[in-house]
Write a protein that holds these residues in place. Sequence first.
Motif, short mmCIF file in Angstrom:
data_model
loop_
_atom_site.label_atom_id
_atom_site.label_comp_id
_atom_site.label_asym_id
_atom_site.label_seq_id
_atom_site.Cartn_x
_atom_site.Cartn_y
_atom_site.Cartn_z
N VAL A 1 0.87 -1.20 0.00
CA VAL A 1 0.00 0.00 0.00
C VAL A 1 0.90 1.23 0.00
O VAL A 1 1.72 1.40 0.91
CB VAL A 1 -0.91 0.03 1.26
CG1 VAL A 1 -1.71 1.32 1.32
CG2 VAL A 1 -1.84 -1.19 1.29
N ILE A 2 0.76 2.07 -1.01
CA ILE A 2 1.52 3.32 -1.07
C ILE A 2 0.55 4.46 -0.79
O ILE A 2 -0.46 4.60 -1.50
CB ILE A 2 2.13 3.56 -2.48
CG1 ILE A 2 2.84 2.33 -3.01
CG2 ILE A 2 3.05 4.78 -2.47
CD1 ILE A 2 4.00 1.89 -2.20
N ILE A 3 0.84 5.26 0.22
CA ILE A 3 -0.01 6.43 0.48
C ILE A 3 0.77 7.68 0.13
O ILE A 3 1.85 7.94 0.68
CB ILE A 3 -0.48 6.49 1.95
CG1 ILE A 3 -1.29 5.23 2.32
CG2 ILE A 3 -1.32 7.75 2.18
CD1 ILE A 3 -1.84 5.21 3.75
N ASP A 4 0.23 8.46 -0.80
CA ASP A 4 0.77 9.78 -1.10
C ASP A 4 -0.12 10.75 -0.31
O ASP A 4 -1.27 10.98 -0.70
CB ASP A 4 0.67 10.03 -2.62
CG ASP A 4 1.42 11.26 -3.05
OD1 ASP A 4 2.34 11.69 -2.32
OD2 ASP A 4 1.10 11.82 -4.12
N LEU B 1 -5.64 11.86 8.68
CA LEU B 1 -4.62 11.47 7.70
C LEU B 1 -3.39 10.90 8.41
O LEU B 1 -2.82 9.91 7.98
CB LEU B 1 -4.24 12.66 6.80
CG LEU B 1 -3.31 12.35 5.63
CD1 LEU B 1 -3.94 11.33 4.68
CD2 LEU B 1 -2.96 13.61 4.84
N ARG B 2 -3.02 11.56 9.53
CA ARG B 2 -1.87 11.04 10.30
C ARG B 2 -2.15 9.60 10.76
O ARG B 2 -1.26 8.75 10.75
CB ARG B 2 -1.65 11.89 11.56
CG ARG B 2 -0.82 13.10 11.30
CD ARG B 2 -0.28 13.64 12.63
NE ARG B 2 0.02 15.02 12.46
CZ ARG B 2 -0.72 16.04 12.89
NH1 ARG B 2 -1.81 15.81 13.60
NH2 ARG B 2 -0.37 17.27 12.65
N GLU B 3 -3.39 9.34 11.16
CA GLU B 3 -3.72 8.03 11.74
C GLU B 3 -3.77 6.90 10.72
O GLU B 3 -3.62 5.74 11.06
CB GLU B 3 -5.04 8.12 12.51
CG GLU B 3 -4.86 8.88 13.81
CD GLU B 3 -6.17 9.25 14.50
OE1 GLU B 3 -7.22 8.71 14.09
OE2 GLU B 3 -6.13 10.08 15.42
N ILE B 4 -3.95 7.24 9.44
CA ILE B 4 -4.03 6.18 8.41
C ILE B 4 -2.63 5.75 7.95
O ILE B 4 -2.44 4.66 7.42
CB ILE B 4 -4.89 6.67 7.21
CG1 ILE B 4 -5.39 5.46 6.40
CG2 ILE B 4 -4.15 7.60 6.30
CD1 ILE B 4 -6.28 5.84 5.23
N LEU B 5 -1.62 6.59 8.21
CA LEU B 5 -0.27 6.33 7.66
C LEU B 5 0.33 4.97 8.06
O LEU B 5 0.98 4.33 7.23
CB LEU B 5 0.69 7.47 8.01
CG LEU B 5 0.26 8.87 7.52
CD1 LEU B 5 1.30 9.92 7.92
CD2 LEU B 5 0.03 8.89 6.01
N PRO B 6 0.15 4.49 9.30
CA PRO B 6 0.76 3.21 9.67
C PRO B 6 0.29 2.01 8.84
O PRO B 6 0.92 0.96 8.85
CB PRO B 6 0.36 3.04 11.14
CG PRO B 6 0.13 4.43 11.62
CD PRO B 6 -0.45 5.18 10.46
N TYR B 7 -0.82 2.15 8.10
CA TYR B 7 -1.27 1.04 7.25
C TYR B 7 -0.42 0.91 5.98
O TYR B 7 -0.54 -0.07 5.25
CB TYR B 7 -2.73 1.24 6.81
CG TYR B 7 -3.74 1.02 7.90
CD1 TYR B 7 -4.00 -0.27 8.35
CD2 TYR B 7 -4.41 2.08 8.48
CE1 TYR B 7 -4.92 -0.49 9.36
CE2 TYR B 7 -5.33 1.88 9.49
CZ TYR B 7 -5.59 0.59 9.93
OH TYR B 7 -6.49 0.38 10.92
#
Length: 248
Positions: free
Chosen positions: A102-105, A125-131
């Motif tokens: 999973v790549i998050i930009d 948005l900060r909280e989704i980054l660890p996925y």
Amino acid sequence: MKNILIIAGSDSVGGAGVQADIKTCEAFGCYSATAITAITAQNTNGVSDVLAVSAQNLDAQLKMITDELDIHAVKIGMLFNAELIKSVSLWLKRISDLRIPVIIDPVCVAKSGAKLLRDDALQALREILPYATLITPNIDEAKILELDTLNPPCNTLIKRTHVDEVCVDMLYLKNGKTLNFSENLQKPHIMHGAGCSFSTAIACELANQRQLEVAIQNAKKFIANAIKNAYSTDFGVRLLNHKKGFDE
Ligand code: PLP
């Protein structure tokens, strides 16, 4: 063929967002399915309107795509509001056992200066980054998100930490290792959609089972070439040529 699931916003001028993601997947020989988060009315000079889809609609898009396709990598771009971020977080949690890259930009602001994330959605948005397997903020987004590079929430590639005739990106791995990537940049002013395309190129490389560092280096080379071979158009900011991303 590898299937990439793109969760992102539409850019009406076709240089960034979902349109850039689809063009990048085509160049890499990957299939792209798209779950659209928002429709922007924009050109390379600015954004005049944004219409977000409902969380229910985004969930339905994700369900219809994944009911039919096996997904080999996920690229997430503009998420716009907390409701949509929440929906994507829950979906990522549900698919986490599948171990899909999973790549998050973490898109916050366009280079034209337009906001692509609501102010009240920053914490979500900060909280989704660890996925993510990897996040690809540019240097401004890294500051807005207050990313701690000594203890990153996940592998973090900070783009454009240095730009003149070379463009340098810094990779901060979760294991504490730091690496840098650089490419000659012939036309640094041509960059509308470069970030979106870069993260999607990395997703295509990871879908093809490339090691993370190799994936980043290959994707970076592709973007540098797509910029070098940019279309000559009447736009104030010229657009990448994804079809020539593999031409030196
Ligand atoms: N529009 C959409 C829908 C995007 O997802 C992005 C991504 O960053 C942009 C615009 C920004 O484009 P840029 O900052 O490369 O001009």
